[in-house]
Write an enzyme that holds these catalytic residues in place. Structure first.
Site, PDB file in Angstrom:
ATOM      1  N   HIS A 269       0.802  -1.235   0.000  1.00  0.00           N
ATOM      2  CA  HIS A 269       0.000   0.000   0.000  1.00  0.00           C
ATOM      3  C   HIS A 269       0.831   1.279   0.000  1.00  0.00           C
ATOM      4  O   HIS A 269       0.293   2.349  -0.231  1.00  0.00           O
ATOM      5  CB  HIS A 269      -0.912   0.014   1.233  1.00  0.00           C
ATOM      6  CG  HIS A 269      -2.051  -0.961   1.144  1.00  0.00           C
ATOM      7  ND1 HIS A 269      -3.345  -0.575   0.866  1.00  0.00           N
ATOM      8  CD2 HIS A 269      -2.101  -2.307   1.270  1.00  0.00           C
ATOM      9  CE1 HIS A 269      -4.141  -1.636   0.845  1.00  0.00           C
ATOM     10  NE2 HIS A 269      -3.404  -2.704   1.090  1.00  0.00           N
TER      11      HIS A 269
ATOM     12  N   ASP B 168       3.586   9.364  -0.534  1.00  0.00           N
ATOM     13  CA  ASP B 168       2.396   8.613  -0.133  1.00  0.00           C
ATOM     14  C   ASP B 168       2.133   7.554  -1.189  1.00  0.00           C
ATOM     15  O   ASP B 168       2.278   7.828  -2.391  1.00  0.00           O
ATOM     16  CB  ASP B 168       1.190   9.561  -0.039  1.00  0.00           C
ATOM     17  CG  ASP B 168       0.296   9.232   1.146  1.00  0.00           C
ATOM     18  OD1 ASP B 168       0.226   8.047   1.520  1.00  0.00           O
ATOM     19  OD2 ASP B 168      -0.336  10.149   1.684  1.00  0.00           O
TER      20      ASP B 168
HETATM   21  P1  ADQ Z   1      -2.925   6.066   5.109  1.00  0.00           P
HETATM   22  O1  ADQ Z   1      -1.506   6.494   5.248  1.00  0.00           O
HETATM   23  O2  ADQ Z   1      -3.642   5.879   6.386  1.00  0.00           O
HETATM   24  O3  ADQ Z   1      -3.060   4.752   4.205  1.00  0.00           O
HETATM   25  P2  ADQ Z   1      -4.879   7.507   3.287  1.00  0.00           P
HETATM   26  O4  ADQ Z   1      -4.812   6.791   2.011  1.00  0.00           O
HETATM   27  O5  ADQ Z   1      -4.984   8.976   3.108  1.00  0.00           O
HETATM   28  O6  ADQ Z   1      -3.624   7.267   4.242  1.00  0.00           O
HETATM   29  O7  ADQ Z   1      -6.153   6.991   4.079  1.00  0.00           O
HETATM   30  C1  ADQ Z   1      -6.540   7.592   5.270  1.00  0.00           C
HETATM   31  C2  ADQ Z   1      -8.034   7.353   5.543  1.00  0.00           C
HETATM   32  O8  ADQ Z   1      -8.312   7.790   6.871  1.00  0.00           O
HETATM   33  C3  ADQ Z   1      -8.942   8.150   4.633  1.00  0.00           C
HETATM   34  O9  ADQ Z   1     -10.078   7.381   4.339  1.00  0.00           O
HETATM   35  C4  ADQ Z   1      -9.314   9.390   5.454  1.00  0.00           C
HETATM   36  O10 ADQ Z   1     -10.589   9.938   5.201  1.00  0.00           O
HETATM   37  C5  ADQ Z   1      -9.252   8.858   6.858  1.00  0.00           C
HETATM   38  N1  ADQ Z   1      -8.786   9.921   7.766  1.00  0.00           N
HETATM   39  C6  ADQ Z   1      -7.667  10.648   7.638  1.00  0.00           C
HETATM   40  N2  ADQ Z   1      -7.566  11.528   8.661  1.00  0.00           N
HETATM   41  C7  ADQ Z   1      -8.638  11.354   9.428  1.00  0.00           C
HETATM   42  C8  ADQ Z   1      -9.093  11.959  10.629  1.00  0.00           C
HETATM   43  N3  ADQ Z   1      -8.400  12.923  11.241  1.00  0.00           N
HETATM   44  N4  ADQ Z   1     -10.242  11.525  11.132  1.00  0.00           N
HETATM   45  C9  ADQ Z   1     -10.937  10.534  10.527  1.00  0.00           C
HETATM   46  N5  ADQ Z   1     -10.562   9.912   9.404  1.00  0.00           N
HETATM   47  C10 ADQ Z   1      -9.422  10.317   8.860  1.00  0.00           C
HETATM   48  C11 ADQ Z   1      -2.137   3.852   3.559  1.00  0.00           C
HETATM   49  C12 ADQ Z   1      -1.102   4.499   2.636  1.00  0.00           C
HETATM   50  C13 ADQ Z   1      -1.786   5.362   1.594  1.00  0.00           C
HETATM   51  C14 ADQ Z   1      -2.813   4.530   0.816  1.00  0.00           C
HETATM   52  C15 ADQ Z   1      -3.711   3.765   1.772  1.00  0.00           C
HETATM   53  C16 ADQ Z   1      -4.615   2.780   1.023  1.00  0.00           C
HETATM   54  O11 ADQ Z   1      -0.171   5.281   3.397  1.00  0.00           O
HETATM   55  O12 ADQ Z   1      -0.843   5.928   0.699  1.00  0.00           O
HETATM   56  O13 ADQ Z   1      -3.597   5.397   0.023  1.00  0.00           O
HETATM   57  O14 ADQ Z   1      -2.966   3.017   2.722  1.00  0.00           O
HETATM   58  O15 ADQ Z   1      -3.883   1.938   0.210  1.00  0.00           O
END
Ligand code: ADQ
Length: 509
Positions: free
Chosen positions: A157, A365
């Site tokens: 991921h 990311d």
């Molecule tokens: P993450 O690093 O966790 O995931 P991301 O892909 O942005 O990052 O997903 C975060 C999720 O958490 C989103 O659905 C977002 O809405 C939610 N979120 C973020 N901040 C929040 C908050 N303060 N309160 C509530 N919800 C919140 C990892 C990888 C990424 C990749 C994903 C999926 O680091 O690059 O996109 O896996 O493969």
């Protein structure tokens, strides 16, 4: 067709009578589970001094869960230690933040062997196994060592750097070789595929056919990019509903007519939060007309607080936000509103929809789902503008965003200013193109294309190169090119707006 067995490090078993988690993998694999039955295996999230060496089973909403507990020592060495203090920084190109301890590296392998042993007790011969993420890289080879002949796929991921970076990890060659136990290795983007292919070639010395296939000891391991997606229509509906709730309406009223810039993520040094705060400071410094006219809401959910570098980050962000507010606040206006915790998904969707600018500027990311959620949440008639780091995987498929280099504070400030000034037609055009693409490639398509490739239904020709070019050459509607003042502002600021030529694309790799 056999069952689908998903293995991920952390498995949240829903409480009885509760719906499964609405985000992430749960959504992605739901349809696959629905159509063929499935089992989800992983760590329960429980840490105990002396955990029972058993697999606990639960069945919720048609899905079987099988979870194990970890001892405190295993958690410290495997999770907080090797996975999050050595692998996570290395995969995100942050070698200076890596801390390596051989005992932790051994613990990481031992926990993967433990998972494999437990998993073997619940597998059936015709199961297809789909392993997720960097905590579990050696799981496939541990299963093979125990005699598994299943089809096993692995999805990574987070970013996959080239060998020049990866080789900083002691024993990096072994980890790359572990990937050869899988039939299919998936990464998010073509940039990651180039990194993985380079690591395969240089880390193992083996020939990588067309950059995406390795044959070793009678097994063919295919390497492919599968950009993860979201449930676009569903998220759009949640956002439209959310702005009608009392909570989100109260927040909108509190803005008193000012524009809103929103950022949301886990509190993680890869997300570029200090850099983003500096960029917002630069917006107020260089564009004084924005003072008392725009509010920046940053929501940062706490994460990995037992890892030292995360504690330093929290202090740094709080200091920066305090300084900007000290320098620029008025009695009736606080420029930065900082919420240091997770907020419910529907409230977050409402905040996205209210915001004129979605600020998504990670230093690196894998994909970044917030970028996609922000676009899905917009009102198509009056959408906001996405300011997106070129180092987020999402940038590969969203060339209509204002693409920025997150460490260039003034460049990001200029992009925010251009976004706030952008005429409505241009905003609609840019949003429309991204929204259509998000709808065409939903999260169910992501899961099913991975599984089709794993189970052998994929066309033989490797899709990587051609697909990479078509993504990089995507352009926003022609109106944007020279006519709009916002585009001109962005262009003069050196912001890369939807003009990723093949040459530039290859420089990004
Ligand atoms: P993450 O690093 O966790 O995931 P991301 O892909 O942005 O990052 O997903 C975060 C999720 O958490 C989103 O659905 C977002 O809405 C939610 N979120 C973020 N901040 C929040 C908050 N303060 N309160 C509530 N919800 C919140 C990892 C990888 C990424 C990749 C994903 C999926 O680091 O690059 O996109 O896996 O493969």
């Amino acid at each position: 067709m056999g069952r689908l067995v998903i293995v991920s490090n952390r498995v949240a078993v829903p409480k009885r009578g509760e719906a499964p988690a609405a985000g992430g993998l749960a959504v992605a694999v739901k349809e696959a589970f629905d159509s063929r039955g499935g089992l989800w295996f992983g760590w329960s999230g429980n840490v105990a001094a002396d955990p029972p060496n058993v697999v606990r089973h639960a069945r919720r909403a048609g899905v079987d869960y099988a979870v194990v507990d970890l001892s405190q020592a295993a958690y410290d060495g495997f999770y907080a230690g090797y996975a999050n203090s050595a692998l996570w920084p290395m995969f995100h190109f942050r070698l200076a933040l890596m801390s390596y301890d051989r005992g932790q590296a051994e613990c990481y392998r031992a926990v993967n062997r433990f998972y494999a042993e437990r998993l073997m007790t619940v597998l059936r011969p015709d199961d297809t196994i789909w392993v997720h993420d960097y905590q579990l890289i050696p799981l496939g080879s541990a299963l093979r060592a125990l005699g598994s002949r299943h089809r096993i796929g692995f999805f990574h991921h987070i970013p996959f750097p080239p060998w020049a970076v990866f080789s900083a990890l002691p024993g990096g060659e072994d980890l790359i070789r572990d990937l050869l136990a899988y039939d299919l290795v998936g990464v998010q983007t073509h940039r990651d595929l180039a990194g993985l292919s380079d690591c395969m070639a240089q880390g193992t010395g083996m020939k990588v056919r067309q950059g995406c296939e390795v044959r070793f000891r009678g097994r063919r391991t295919r390497l492919r990019a599968f950009p993860i997606a979201i449930a676009t229509d569903e998220f759009a509906a949640v956002a439209a509903e959310s702005v009608r709730t009392t909570e989100v309406k109260r927040f909108a009223t509190s803005l008193a007519g000012r524009s809103l810039i929103v950022g949301a993520e886990r509190l993680d040094y890869t997300k570029g939060l200090p850099e983003r705060l500096r960029a917002f400071g630069a917006l107020l410094e260089h564009f004084p007309e924005r003072r008392n006219a725009v509010t920046y809401l940053q929501i940062a959910a706490r994460s990995r607080e037992d890892v030292e570098s995360y504690k330093d980050l929290k202090r740094e962000i709080e200091t920066l936000a305090g300084r900007i507010n000290g320098d620029y606040s008025d009695a009736d206006w606080t420029p930065v509103r900082y919420v240091g915790r997770a907020v419910p998904r529907d409230t977050l969707a409402g905040y996205y929809r209210l915001a004129q600018v979605g600020l998504v500027t990670p230093l690196r990311d894998g994909m970044n789902l917030v970028a996609k959620e922000y676009v899905a949440a917009q009102d198509p008639e009056n959408p906001g503008v996405l300011v997106l780091s070129r180092f987020a995987g999402a940038a590969e498929g969203m060339p209509e965003a204002l693409l920025v280099n997150p460490i260039d504070a003034v460049g990001v400030a200029e992009a925010m200013n251009a976004a706030l000034a952008m005429p409505i037609e241009e905003r609609r055009d840019r949003h429309g193109a991204m929204f259509r693409r998000l709808r065409e490639n939903g999260v169910a398509d992501w899961a099913s294309s991975f599984l089709r490739a794993l189970e052998g239904e994929e066309a033989e020709a490797p899709p990587a190169r051609a697909a990479a070019l078509s993504v990089f050459q995507a352009r926003p509607p022609s109106r944007n090119a020279a006519t709009s003042s916002a585009s001109a502002a962005a262009g003069s600021a050196g912001i890369h707006v939807a003009d990723l030529s093949t040459a530039r694309a290859s420089r990004l790799l």
